[in-house]
Structures are given as C-alpha cells and as structure tokens.
Design a protein around this motif. Structure first.
Motif, PDB file in Angstrom:
ATOM      1  N   THR A  68       8.959  -5.208  -1.369  1.00 54.60           N
ATOM      2  CA  THR A  68       8.527  -3.811  -1.354  1.00 54.60           C
ATOM      3  C   THR A  68       9.663  -2.852  -1.002  1.00 54.60           C
ATOM      4  OG1 THR A  68       7.772  -4.042   0.948  1.00 54.60           O
ATOM      5  CG2 THR A  68       6.149  -4.418  -0.780  1.00 54.60           C
ATOM      6  N   HIS A  69      10.872  -3.364  -0.855  1.00 56.71           N
ATOM      7  CA  HIS A  69      12.023  -2.517  -0.539  1.00 56.71           C
ATOM      8  C   HIS A  69      12.611  -1.943  -1.825  1.00 56.71           C
ATOM      9  CE1 HIS A  69      12.718  -3.439   3.793  1.00 56.71           C
ATOM     10  NE2 HIS A  69      11.981  -4.502   3.483  1.00 56.71           N
ATOM     11  N   GLU A  70      12.786  -0.636  -1.871  1.00 55.96           N
ATOM     12  CA  GLU A  70      13.424  -0.014  -3.025  1.00 55.96           C
ATOM     13  C   GLU A  70      14.927  -0.283  -3.035  1.00 55.96           C
ATOM     14  OE1 GLU A  70      12.502   4.099  -3.201  1.00 55.96           O
ATOM     15  OE2 GLU A  70      10.369   3.779  -3.628  1.00 55.96           O
ATOM     16  N   GLN A  71      15.515  -0.395  -1.853  1.00 53.34           N
ATOM     17  CA  GLN A  71      16.938  -0.666  -1.726  1.00 53.34           C
ATOM     18  C   GLN A  71      17.139  -2.026  -1.063  1.00 53.34           C
ATOM     19  OE1 GLN A  71      19.188   1.363  -3.048  1.00 53.34           O
ATOM     20  NE2 GLN A  71      17.620   2.867  -3.619  1.00 53.34           N
ATOM     21  N   SER A  87       0.840  -1.206   0.000  1.00 51.42           N
ATOM     22  CA  SER A  87       0.000   0.000   0.000  1.00 51.42           C
ATOM     23  C   SER A  87       0.869   1.248   0.000  1.00 51.42           C
ATOM     24  CB  SER A  87      -0.916  -0.003   1.238  1.00 51.42           C
ATOM     25  OG  SER A  87      -0.140  -0.044   2.417  1.00 51.42           O
ATOM     26  N   ILE A  88       2.118   1.089  -0.410  1.00 43.45           N
ATOM     27  CA  ILE A  88       3.084   2.189  -0.315  1.00 43.45           C
ATOM     28  C   ILE A  88       2.619   3.422  -1.089  1.00 43.45           C
ATOM     29  CG2 ILE A  88       5.407   2.936  -0.953  1.00 43.45           C
ATOM     30  CD1 ILE A  88       6.369   0.123  -0.295  1.00 43.45           C
ATOM     31  N   ALA A  89       2.151   3.223  -2.326  1.00 44.49           N
ATOM     32  CA  ALA A  89       1.754   4.374  -3.146  1.00 44.49           C
ATOM     33  C   ALA A  89       0.599   5.131  -2.505  1.00 44.49           C
ATOM     34  CB  ALA A  89       1.379   3.916  -4.550  1.00 44.49           C
ATOM     35  N   ALA A  90      -0.409   4.390  -2.027  1.00 46.95           N
ATOM     36  CA  ALA A  90      -1.568   5.026  -1.407  1.00 46.95           C
ATOM     37  C   ALA A  90      -1.165   5.761  -0.134  1.00 46.95           C
ATOM     38  CB  ALA A  90      -2.642   3.977  -1.105  1.00 46.95           C
ATOM     39  N   VAL A 145      -3.558  -0.759  -4.043  1.00 48.10           N
ATOM     40  CA  VAL A 145      -3.318  -1.730  -2.976  1.00 48.10           C
ATOM     41  C   VAL A 145      -3.482  -3.139  -3.538  1.00 48.10           C
ATOM     42  CG1 VAL A 145      -4.130  -2.639  -0.762  1.00 48.10           C
ATOM     43  CG2 VAL A 145      -4.012  -0.156  -1.138  1.00 48.10           C
ATOM     44  N   ALA A 146      -2.513  -3.999  -3.313  1.00 51.04           N
ATOM     45  CA  ALA A 146      -2.546  -5.354  -3.862  1.00 51.04           C
ATOM     46  C   ALA A 146      -1.754  -6.290  -2.963  1.00 51.04           C
ATOM     47  CB  ALA A 146      -1.950  -5.367  -5.275  1.00 51.04           C
ATOM     48  N   GLU A 147      -1.985  -7.567  -3.112  1.00 45.10           N
ATOM     49  CA  GLU A 147      -1.245  -8.543  -2.317  1.00 45.10           C
ATOM     50  C   GLU A 147       0.224  -8.572  -2.731  1.00 45.10           C
ATOM     51  OE1 GLU A 147      -1.667 -12.723  -3.007  1.00 45.10           O
ATOM     52  OE2 GLU A 147      -2.252 -12.463  -5.090  1.00 45.10           O
TER      53      GLU A 147
END
Length: 228
Positions: free
Chosen positions: A188-191, A25-28, A88-90
């Motif tokens: 979900t980690h960018e780094q 749900s990072i974007a939201a 939001v997605a699994e």
C-alpha cells in the motif's frame, strides 16, 4: 528467500495492524479526511500523508486548530468512515494467511475505533479475531507502544515473543518501542520504504508453520521477501 532473522525465528503470536497491513482503505479514508480538511481550512495535500496509522483524535489534536473539539471531530470522522467502505479490500493473501493461524495466537492492533474496524474488516472479508485492540482500548495511540503491549497481555504472551506486521511509520515506531520484531507490508506504499526491518509486498508468497505451539513465518518462493 530472505535471510532476515524473522524468517528463522519461532514466535508465540503474530500481531497485525489493520489499515494498510491486512486491508487497504486508503481511498475511503482519504475521501473522508479530504472533506474534513477542506471544511477546516487545512491544506489537503500536506495533511493527507499525516493521517495514516494514527488515531483520528490524535491526528486532529496534533493540528492545534483553535476552537476545534477534537473528540467531537474524531467522532464525525469515524461515523463518516463507517458509511464509506467503497474500495475497501484485503491486502493480497491476507484472508487466507489469517485463517491459517491458530485463533489464540494472533490479534489485530488498530488505531481505528472498534465499530469502524469491524465494518472495514467485514467489507474486506476478514474474520474478527479473538483479540482486537482498538482506539478505545488505549489512552495513547501509536507511536505509543501501549496497544501492542496490551494485545500481547490479552494473548497471554510476552511482547518480545511476538512478530508485528505493520505498514505505517507510527505503527513501526510503536512496535519498536514495545520491543517486538517487525515485518513491514509494502503493497500500500506509493513510494518505496527504506527500513531495517523485513519487508513483504503481501501475503501471497508466505505461509505459517505451527511448531510446538510456536509460529514460524516461511517464504517458500525465492525472491519474494527482502530485508532492506
């Protein structure tokens, strides 16, 4: 296959963080928090990395903004997030993995308020568990271990017999303080994350084996799991 100890241990229960661990749900969340930060004159770029894994009221209180009612602002954030579940997605494979678990042997422990947690889980297609610890259930949020300890008690097991699935540093610290073993979800980690705990990109490469009322995490695909 990873030789990390969690893949060779039988547990009484699995405990899951929600955001970033079983769903994304990072974007939201960042859309809502960006609006909030701009309204309060907070540096968005520096602020956004601090929101993940913590209760909204703790995030706001930590800023120490003069004249800000942290409880009222946290309520505004929660209401805005409930309205915005776009994207939001699994986390890949999470829904099927959770469905494979005995209902009395897993729980979700989230820093989100209950209404928001249920809204995001529904958007991601994840069924509400029998035990769910939310922001309202504890007086101290992650990294305090209270939430994980409470979930274990509600499941009727010792926290030391639980495996925690986490993604955020504050959640990892909470699980460590509670005394549980940990798997870090990394998709979900960018780094890249550096951790002594076992890591999984997602749930597509693992399955659970139920053995004598215990749960064993199994990774049949070589190379999909790692301990760093």
């Amino acid at each position: 296959m990873s030789d990390h100890a969690v893949f060779n241990t039988t547990y009484r229960a699995f405990l899951f963080d929600m955001d970033g661990t079983v769903l994304t749900s990072i974007a939201a969340a960042e859309r809502v928090w960006t609006t909030w930060a701009v309204r309060h004159g907070v540096d968005v770029e520096r602020f956004l990395p601090t929101i993940h894994g913590a209760r909204a009221i703790d995030t706001i209180t930590r800023l120490g903004l003069p004249g800000v009612d942290a409880e009222a602002e946290a309520k505004w954030v929660a209401e805005a997030e409930i309205e915005d579940v776009d994207g939001v997605a699994e986390v890949a494979g999470a829904t099927g993995f959770l469905k494979s678990l005995p209902a009395h042997q897993w729980a979700i422990v989230t820093s989100a308020p209950r209404e928001l947690a249920l809204r995001r889980m529904a958007a991601a297609g994840i069924t509400e568990p029998g035990v769910m610890v939310t922001a309202e259930d504890v007086t101290a949020g992650k990294p305090d271990p209270a939430g994980y300890r409470l979930a274990a008690r509600r499941l009727g097991v010792e926290i030391g017999d639980c495996l925690v699935f986490e993604d955020a540093n504050v959640g990892i610290q909470a699980a460590e303080a509670a005394g549980a073993d940990i798997v870090v979800i990394t998709s979900t980690h960018e780094q890249p994350i550096q951790t002594r705990h076992a890591t999984l990109a997602n749930y597509e490469a693992v399955e659970v084996r139920v053995e004598n009322d215990g749960l064993r995490l199994h990774a049949p695909t070589v190379g999909q799991c790692a301990n760093q």
